[in-house]
Design a protein around this motif. Structure first.
Motif, mmCIF file in Angstrom:
data_model
loop_
_atom_site.group_PDB
_atom_site.id
_atom_site.type_symbol
_atom_site.label_atom_id
_atom_site.label_comp_id
_atom_site.label_asym_id
_atom_site.label_seq_id
_atom_site.Cartn_x
_atom_site.Cartn_y
_atom_site.Cartn_z
ATOM 1 N N THR A 14 -15.741 -42.563 10.283
ATOM 2 C CA THR A 14 -16.848 -42.482 9.510
ATOM 3 C C THR A 14 -16.733 -41.959 8.059
ATOM 4 O O THR A 14 -17.472 -42.648 7.206
ATOM 5 C CB THR A 14 -17.965 -41.405 10.487
ATOM 6 N N ALA A 15 -16.014 -41.109 8.068
ATOM 7 C CA ALA A 15 -15.854 -40.533 6.590
ATOM 8 C C ALA A 15 -15.237 -41.661 5.626
ATOM 9 O O ALA A 15 -15.568 -41.957 4.535
ATOM 10 C CB ALA A 15 -14.697 -39.432 6.453
ATOM 11 N N LEU A 23 -18.116 -46.161 -2.831
ATOM 12 C CA LEU A 23 -17.568 -47.086 -3.882
ATOM 13 C C LEU A 23 -18.473 -48.137 -4.305
ATOM 14 O O LEU A 23 -18.606 -48.638 -5.468
ATOM 15 C CB LEU A 23 -16.028 -47.173 -3.578
ATOM 16 N N ALA A 24 -18.950 -48.867 -3.314
ATOM 17 C CA ALA A 24 -19.586 -50.149 -3.556
ATOM 18 C C ALA A 24 -20.888 -49.855 -4.379
ATOM 19 O O ALA A 24 -21.171 -50.432 -5.155
ATOM 20 C CB ALA A 24 -19.861 -50.813 -2.202
ATOM 21 N N VAL A 25 -21.613 -48.833 -3.958
ATOM 22 C CA VAL A 25 -22.728 -48.426 -4.546
ATOM 23 C C VAL A 25 -22.205 -47.855 -5.941
ATOM 24 O O VAL A 25 -23.061 -48.318 -7.052
ATOM 25 C CB VAL A 25 -23.365 -47.254 -3.795
ATOM 26 N N PRO A 283 -8.063 -41.318 8.765
ATOM 27 C CA PRO A 283 -7.192 -42.400 9.492
ATOM 28 C C PRO A 283 -6.536 -43.571 8.626
ATOM 29 O O PRO A 283 -6.936 -44.179 8.119
ATOM 30 C CB PRO A 283 -8.234 -43.131 10.404
ATOM 31 N N GLY A 284 -5.158 -42.948 8.518
ATOM 32 C CA GLY A 284 -4.347 -44.158 7.776
ATOM 33 C C GLY A 284 -4.828 -44.007 6.257
ATOM 34 O O GLY A 284 -4.180 -44.768 5.509
ATOM 35 N N GLY A 285 -5.369 -42.978 5.785
ATOM 36 C CA GLY A 285 -5.572 -42.946 4.490
ATOM 37 C C GLY A 285 -6.896 -43.679 4.079
ATOM 38 O O GLY A 285 -7.189 -43.823 2.980
ATOM 39 N N ALA A 286 -7.480 -44.428 5.084
ATOM 40 C CA ALA A 286 -8.609 -45.497 4.751
ATOM 41 C C ALA A 286 -9.607 -44.824 4.067
ATOM 42 O O ALA A 286 -10.154 -43.569 4.360
ATOM 43 C CB ALA A 286 -9.079 -45.874 6.239
ATOM 44 N N GLY A 287 -10.138 -45.337 3.158
ATOM 45 C CA GLY A 287 -11.129 -44.727 2.282
ATOM 46 C C GLY A 287 -10.573 -44.067 0.895
ATOM 47 O O GLY A 287 -10.938 -44.328 -0.077
ATOM 48 N N GLY A 288 -9.643 -43.314 1.038
ATOM 49 C CA GLY A 288 -8.854 -42.655 0.076
ATOM 50 C C GLY A 288 -7.868 -43.467 -0.464
ATOM 51 O O GLY A 288 -7.906 -43.339 -1.744
ATOM 52 N N ILE A 289 -7.165 -44.260 -0.038
ATOM 53 C CA ILE A 289 -6.440 -45.103 -0.637
ATOM 54 C C ILE A 289 -7.074 -46.374 -1.394
ATOM 55 O O ILE A 289 -6.905 -46.588 -2.566
ATOM 56 C CB ILE A 289 -5.330 -45.998 0.464
ATOM 57 N N GLU A 290 -8.164 -46.850 -0.729
ATOM 58 C CA GLU A 290 -9.151 -47.779 -1.482
ATOM 59 C C GLU A 290 -9.574 -47.092 -2.817
ATOM 60 O O GLU A 290 -9.603 -47.704 -3.907
ATOM 61 C CB GLU A 290 -10.227 -48.177 -0.550
#
Length: 343
Positions: A14-15, A23-25, A283-290
């Protein structure tokens, strides 16, 4: 996976979704979607093929390490086992730190390795992967420094990553030098913690301090064996380097696909730096890595808009993140069904 772990994973996803949406916004939803929709599908397909090359290469790196531990597997099985490892990393918080114990457990159930040796195997692969990533980033910084103006933010991130890597190397060297003393100090504490847990959970049998110490010695022995097998170690490093090269090429192609070409040296710099964000509690750095990749691309000495950068990163991460989830998740699911059928 316990109810608490499932809740933690759900909150992490969710995070991650919230971060990507944010980021899109931030870059402009319309601009981001326009760049994504206009992507060259042929190039996007090539990104997928190159990403598969990364996946295969790191599967061969794991296979090489397993061979060092007298647990050889076929090339195809090495690919599937790395899929399980990457799947575990991508669905647990803190990336590799959260996924390694899960992967070690799976290896112990599906190969002849004991748990501690399985943990040593996957930890060795993750450690080896640090070497080429550092080399890629260093060469890219030197190249960009000689041919272009490196943005201060990018340079600062590179320095911070170098300092963090050096610190980890010093700590690892210190820990290895005094490994016997550390094992003597840690074993009683682990045994005590498990004993207290066993008093709450009747079905759990707590191991003795000597038993814990033997497992630690097994783990350290496996690490030593991998490190002293020079031929296998060279093969592992080579496959790891090929994997990183595929990731760099995949990001470079993804940005070309969305109409935002960048020098390959920039991709070689931001991919390993962005991977550092994989240690975040996501999870897997998802969101942070992007987020890290977009920030680095915008700060780099290239003419790339934030919206195009995010579109390219989403294409790149879409393959790098979801390919292991699909492959590894399928392997784990089929193995779970098979084991359930034996009960």
């Amino acid at each position: 996976m316990s109810r608490r772990e499932r809740l933690r994973t759900l909150l992490g996803f969710t995070a991650a979704v919230a971060i990507v949406a944010g980021l899109a916004v931030l870059v402009g939803v319309e601009e981001f979607l326009a760049a994504l929709v206009a992507a060259d599908l042929a190039l996007v397909g090539v990104v997928g093929v190159v990403t598969l090359g990364w996946f295969l290469a790191w599967g061969m790196a794991l296979r090489s390490v397993l061979s060092s531990l007298d647990s050889p597997v076929s090339r195809f099985r090495g690919f599937l086992l790395y899929g399980v490892a990457a799947f575990a990393n991508n669905v647990t918080p803190f990336g590799q730190a959260g996924g390694e114990p899960v992967t070690a457990l799976y290896l112990s159930r599906t190969t002849k390795l004991e748990y501690e040796r399985g943990l040593a195997a996957i930890a060795s692969v993750d450690t080896v992967n640090l070497l080429p990533s550092t080399a890629f980033a260093l060469v890219a910084v030197l190249w960009l420094g000689a041919t272009a103006t490196v943005g201060e933010d990018v340079l600062l991130a590179a320095v911070a990553a170098a300092v963090a890597g050096l610190t980890l190397l010093i700590l690892a060297t210190f820990a290895w030098r005094f490994r016997a003393r550390l094992a003597d100090a840690i074993a009683p504490r682990i045994a005590g913690g498990l004993s207290r847990l066993a008093s709450v959970i009747p079905s759990l049998s707590a191991p003795t301090t000597d038993g814990i110490r033997r497992r630690i010695d097994g783990f350290l022995g496996a690490i030593r064996r991998v490190g002293t097998d020079r031929r296998r170690l060279a093969v592992t490093v080579s496959w790891s380097t090929i994997g990183w090269a595929c990731q760099v090429l995949a990001l470079w192609l993804a940005l070309w696909a969305v109409g935002a070409p960048i020098p390959i040296a920039v991709a070689a710099l931001v991919v390993p730096l962005g991977a550092v964000a994989g240690g975040l509690p996501l999870p897997g750095g998802a969101g942070g890595i992007e987020g890290a990749l977009v920030a680095l691309l915008v700060a780099a000495p290239v003419e790339v808009t934030a919206a195009a950068a995010l579109a390219g990163v989403i294409v790149f991460r879409g393959f790098v993140y979801w390919l292991p989830v699909v492959v590894g998740g399928t392997v784990v699911g089929l193995n779970t069904v098979r084991e359930a059928g034996r009960i």
